[in-house]
Design a protein around this motif. Structure first.
Motif, mmCIF file in Angstrom:
data_model
loop_
_atom_site.group_PDB
_atom_site.id
_atom_site.type_symbol
_atom_site.label_atom_id
_atom_site.label_comp_id
_atom_site.label_asym_id
_atom_site.label_seq_id
_atom_site.Cartn_x
_atom_site.Cartn_y
_atom_site.Cartn_z
ATOM 1 N N MET A 1 -7.084 -1.671 6.969
ATOM 2 C CA MET A 1 -7.326 -0.177 6.776
ATOM 3 C C MET A 1 -7.942 0.596 7.835
ATOM 4 S SD MET A 1 -10.011 -0.906 3.706
ATOM 5 C CE MET A 1 -10.554 0.805 3.514
ATOM 6 N N VAL A 2 -7.454 1.717 8.151
ATOM 7 C CA VAL A 2 -8.269 2.787 9.140
ATOM 8 C C VAL A 2 -8.591 3.827 8.387
ATOM 9 C CG1 VAL A 2 -7.300 1.262 10.963
ATOM 10 C CG2 VAL A 2 -6.229 3.606 9.851
ATOM 11 N N LEU A 3 -9.422 4.854 9.006
ATOM 12 C CA LEU A 3 -9.802 6.058 8.379
ATOM 13 C C LEU A 3 -8.561 6.980 8.378
ATOM 14 C CD1 LEU A 3 -13.456 6.961 9.580
ATOM 15 C CD2 LEU A 3 -12.531 6.493 7.409
ATOM 16 N N SER A 4 -8.311 7.653 7.543
ATOM 17 C CA SER A 4 -7.433 8.701 7.612
ATOM 18 C C SER A 4 -7.597 9.842 8.322
ATOM 19 C CB SER A 4 -6.954 9.222 5.973
ATOM 20 O OG SER A 4 -6.288 10.387 5.891
ATOM 21 N N HIS A 5 -6.754 10.329 9.080
ATOM 22 C CA HIS A 5 -6.858 11.425 9.727
ATOM 23 C C HIS A 5 -5.893 12.726 9.185
ATOM 24 C CE1 HIS A 5 -8.767 9.162 13.007
ATOM 25 N NE2 HIS A 5 -7.811 8.183 12.873
ATOM 26 N N GLU A 6 -5.575 12.822 7.914
ATOM 27 C CA GLU A 6 -4.684 13.819 7.369
ATOM 28 C C GLU A 6 -5.898 15.050 7.332
ATOM 29 O OE1 GLU A 6 -2.763 12.506 3.975
ATOM 30 O OE2 GLU A 6 -1.723 10.984 4.995
ATOM 31 N N GLU A 7 -5.369 16.064 7.396
ATOM 32 C CA GLU A 7 -6.389 17.384 7.116
ATOM 33 C C GLU A 7 -6.828 17.441 5.549
ATOM 34 O OE1 GLU A 7 -4.712 20.764 8.840
ATOM 35 O OE2 GLU A 7 -4.799 20.074 11.051
ATOM 36 N N GLU A 8 -5.724 17.265 4.919
ATOM 37 C CA GLU A 8 -5.846 17.390 3.599
ATOM 38 C C GLU A 8 -6.527 16.122 2.952
ATOM 39 O OE1 GLU A 8 -3.393 18.099 -0.548
ATOM 40 O OE2 GLU A 8 -2.384 17.789 1.226
ATOM 41 N N LYS A 9 -7.704 16.575 2.388
ATOM 42 C CA LYS A 9 -8.257 15.306 1.623
ATOM 43 C C LYS A 9 -7.818 14.888 0.415
ATOM 44 C CE LYS A 9 -13.122 14.967 2.992
ATOM 45 N NZ LYS A 9 -14.408 15.214 2.824
ATOM 46 N N THR A 10 -7.004 13.778 0.410
ATOM 47 C CA THR A 10 -6.540 13.260 -0.746
ATOM 48 C C THR A 10 -6.764 11.925 -0.935
ATOM 49 O OG1 THR A 10 -4.190 12.838 0.098
ATOM 50 C CG2 THR A 10 -4.615 14.953 -0.496
ATOM 51 N N PRO A 12 -8.925 8.465 1.621
ATOM 52 C CA PRO A 12 -9.721 8.352 2.786
ATOM 53 C C PRO A 12 -9.096 7.156 3.864
ATOM 54 C CG PRO A 12 -10.593 6.849 1.044
ATOM 55 C CD PRO A 12 -9.497 7.999 0.335
ATOM 56 N N TYR A 13 -8.021 6.768 3.510
ATOM 57 C CA TYR A 13 -7.618 5.428 4.322
ATOM 58 C C TYR A 13 -6.147 5.624 4.586
ATOM 59 C CZ TYR A 13 -12.421 3.868 2.721
ATOM 60 O OH TYR A 13 -13.436 3.827 2.466
ATOM 61 N N TRP A 14 -5.527 5.050 5.779
ATOM 62 C CA TRP A 14 -4.452 4.666 5.995
ATOM 63 C C TRP A 14 -4.352 2.965 6.066
ATOM 64 C CZ3 TRP A 14 -3.200 8.218 10.598
ATOM 65 C CH2 TRP A 14 -2.935 9.670 10.502
ATOM 66 N N TYR A 15 -3.075 2.314 5.790
ATOM 67 C CA TYR A 15 -2.924 1.138 5.781
ATOM 68 C C TYR A 15 -1.764 0.701 6.693
ATOM 69 C CZ TYR A 15 -5.696 2.201 1.612
ATOM 70 O OH TYR A 15 -6.631 2.608 0.710
ATOM 71 N N ALA A 16 -1.965 -0.624 6.996
ATOM 72 C CA ALA A 16 -0.930 -1.204 7.906
ATOM 73 C C ALA A 16 -1.177 -2.602 8.188
ATOM 74 C CB ALA A 16 -0.968 -0.627 9.339
ATOM 75 N N ARG A 17 0.176 -3.294 8.229
ATOM 76 C CA ARG A 17 0.279 -4.989 8.270
ATOM 77 C C ARG A 17 0.192 -5.148 9.560
ATOM 78 N NH1 ARG A 17 4.025 -8.144 4.849
ATOM 79 N NH2 ARG A 17 2.674 -7.670 3.420
ATOM 80 N N VAL A 18 -0.660 -6.187 10.190
ATOM 81 C CA VAL A 18 -0.656 -6.583 11.845
ATOM 82 C C VAL A 18 0.474 -7.536 11.972
ATOM 83 C CG1 VAL A 18 -2.063 -7.484 13.414
ATOM 84 C CG2 VAL A 18 -3.207 -6.370 11.660
ATOM 85 N N ILE A 19 1.394 -6.863 12.991
ATOM 86 C CA ILE A 19 2.599 -7.564 13.388
ATOM 87 C C ILE A 19 2.102 -8.755 14.510
ATOM 88 C CG2 ILE A 19 4.918 -7.657 14.233
ATOM 89 C CD1 ILE A 19 4.712 -6.645 11.330
ATOM 90 N N GLY A 20 1.155 -8.290 15.386
ATOM 91 C CA GLY A 20 1.008 -8.910 16.450
ATOM 92 C C GLY A 20 -0.649 -8.545 17.438
ATOM 93 N N ILE A 21 -1.100 -9.351 17.775
ATOM 94 C CA ILE A 21 -2.551 -9.008 18.361
ATOM 95 C C ILE A 21 -2.164 -9.345 19.990
ATOM 96 C CG2 ILE A 21 -4.942 -9.412 18.880
ATOM 97 C CD1 ILE A 21 -4.897 -10.429 15.809
#
Length: 214
Positions: A1-10, A12-21
């Motif tokens: 999870m990372v902080l959301s960067h959307e202007e509209e406050k709906t 707080p977070y964005w989500y992603a699955r790690v494919i590779g490091i």
């Protein structure tokens, strides 16, 4: 999870699955054509989730539901700076929603976001978590999610009146002879633990059973 960067406050977070490091040794070339010393840069290859359109959160009393972006979507895969990652999340597969309806063993289309997996995760969605400076701006939003306008509307519909007792009503309560508040903490009042028929109360037994303070 990372902080959301959307202007509209709906949310707080964005989500992603790690494919590779991965990491690379990058060199910077200046205007004179000279290269700097190699600098290690770490990055993640991730596949992004998006929230579906169903109602979720405290007001809806439902967990947030996620699904992957389409594979051919330009927003499906990205590189991500590991320093922007807040923490890992716990996702619960939506077994009732297989990608292939004819194959119940296929991967789930939806994943439920388990906000109750531990105390830290819970506070990130309730708001007010200690030391979470990055989410401080979201605290007010999170703590009022599901409150305010909806509760006020329910109170109006139910004709709930709070703190409207008249002085006469309050006076009648305190003048009730059978319910004198001065008697509530009377040390000579009878013990509220009553002995069974044919038995006597013993202070040691009461203490062992946890009733010593009564």
């Amino acid at each position: 999870m990372v902080l959301s960067h959307e202007e509209e406050k709906t949310h707080p977070y964005w989500y992603a699955r790690v494919i590779g490091i991965f990491h690379i040794n990058a060199e910077h070339q200046n205007d004179n054509g000279l290269y700097s010393r190699p600098t290690r840069m770490d990055f993640l290859l991730v596949r992004w989730f998006r929230q579906d359109s169903s109602r979720a959160g405290w007001a809806a009393k439902r967990l947030h539901r996620l699904e992957f972006f389409d594979e051919d979507s330009p927003d499906g895969y990205k590189f991500l700076d590991p320093d922007t990652v807040i923490r890992g999340v716990h996702l619960i597969p939506g077994f009732a929603y297989p990608i292939d309806p004819n194959d119940l063993n296929s991967d789930s289309r939806f994943y439920y976001l388990n906000i109750f997996v531990d105390q830290d995760m819970f506070m990130r969605y309730r708001g007010g978590g200690i030391g979470h400076k990055a989410t401080r701006d979201w605290n007010d939003f999170l703590q009022h999610e599901g409150h305010g306008a909806e509760e006020a509307q329910e109170a109006d519909e139910a004709d709930i009146d709070i703190g409207d007792d008249s002085e006469e009503d309050v006076e009648d309560i305190w003048n009730d002879e059978d319910d004198d508040p001065d008697d509530w903490n009377d040390p000579d009042d009878e013990d509220r633990v009553v002995a069974d028929k044919g038995e006597e109360l013993d202070d040691n037994v009461l203490a062992e059973e946890g009733y010593g303070a009564l």
